[in-house]
Design a protein around this motif. Structure first.
Motif, short mmCIF file in Angstrom:
data_model
loop_
_atom_site.label_atom_id
_atom_site.label_comp_id
_atom_site.label_asym_id
_atom_site.label_seq_id
_atom_site.Cartn_x
_atom_site.Cartn_y
_atom_site.Cartn_z
N TYR A 135 65.74 -25.63 -38.38
CA TYR A 135 65.30 -25.79 -36.99
C TYR A 135 65.89 -27.05 -36.36
CZ TYR A 135 62.17 -26.30 -32.99
OH TYR A 135 61.67 -26.46 -31.72
N GLN A 161 61.54 -20.77 -32.62
CA GLN A 161 62.69 -19.88 -32.51
C GLN A 161 64.00 -20.63 -32.75
OE1 GLN A 161 60.25 -20.02 -30.33
NE2 GLN A 161 59.29 -18.01 -30.39
N ARG A 162 64.88 -19.98 -33.49
CA ARG A 162 66.24 -20.48 -33.70
C ARG A 162 67.16 -19.29 -33.91
NH1 ARG A 162 63.82 -21.50 -38.85
NH2 ARG A 162 65.02 -20.58 -40.57
N MET A 198 66.69 -17.06 -37.24
CA MET A 198 65.29 -16.96 -37.64
C MET A 198 65.05 -15.67 -38.43
SD MET A 198 62.71 -18.99 -36.99
CE MET A 198 60.96 -19.02 -37.34
#
Length: 252
Positions: A66, A127-128, A131
């Motif tokens: 992240y 969120q990335r 994910m």
């Protein structure tokens, strides 16, 4: 009529002084964290390293993925006791673009987790780009894994309860490779990190219990104590049986 040049000079000077002041305060805070972490490591008999660029490369999920860790700083390496025995640990600050966004605590298991699993607080913008798939809520957190069926086998109610005890300052806890990891706010001090180590040790014991072969004797029951007057064991076939001496009162 334009603004005199000296006013712009004063504004630039004030901005420069303010910037230098913020930089000095940030460095003072970092120096304080460095000294505090070093003293903690010395008290525990653990190792301390100011920076390790390769350490975060062991992981790609959770807070590492992240924040995009460039290096680990203020690194502590040692071991801690859990209910199943001693486990190696790491504690380090993530350094990303010159900032410290989180502290990572890691407890090592004895076997590699087949399925990486992430457990994020719902209040964290997790969120990335890469994910894992969201499986849904588990207690106060959301679970993510690419293998949904395999993850559901690992995510027992015992694990959910343990994850709920981590606290609201722990944005994510995750299982990756042979480690159980969690990230906590960068202001966390040694006492908070000690508690988090204990909590992660409990999770490690849940997902990676030591078996009997690893810790021989720990789970073995004691040998039964013979009861006085109990019948003697039956001798093996072919073994001569020694008769008790005859009672003289029964002899002719």
């Amino acid at each position: 009529m334009g603004i005199p040049a000296w006013i712009w000079f004063v504004i630039a000077a004030v901005a420069l002084v303010a910037g230098l002041g913020l930089l000095a305060a940030d460095r003072a805070k970092e120096g304080s964290r460095n000294r505090e972490r070093m003293r903690w490591a010395q008290l525990r008999g653990w190792q301390f390293v100011e920076e390790d660029e390769r350490l975060p490369q062991q992981w790609s999920g959770g807070a590492i993925g992240y924040f995009g860790a460039d290096a680990a700083v203020n690194v502590v390496a040692g071991s801690t006791f859990t209910s199943d025995g001693r486990r190696p640990v790491f504690i380090f600050d993530i350094e990303s673009e010159g900032q410290i966004p989180a502290v990572v605590v890691a407890v090592r298991c004895n076997k590699k987790h087949r399925i990486p699993i992430e457990m994020w607080l719902s209040s964290v913008p997790f969120q990335r780009a890469d994910m894992p798939e969201m499986l849904g809520p588990i207690g106060s957190r959301y679970a993510f894994a690419d293998d949904a069926d395999g993850a559901r086998v690992v995510i027992t109610q015992e694990l959910v309860d343990a994850a709920d005890q981590l606290g609201g300052d722990v944005g994510v806890a995750w299982l990756e490779n042979e480690w159980v990891l969690a990230s906590v706010v960068p202001t966390a001090g040694p006492s908070r990190l000690e508690r988090l180590l204990r909590d992660l040790g409990e999770i490690a014991d849940i997902v990676d219990p030591f078996d009997e072969d690893y810790d021989a004797g720990r789970h073995q029951a004691s040998a039964p104590i013979p009861t006085p007057g109990a019948n003697p064991p039956t001798p093996a076939a072919g073994t001569p049986v020694q008769q008790p001496p005859a009672d003289p009162s029964q002899q002719d």
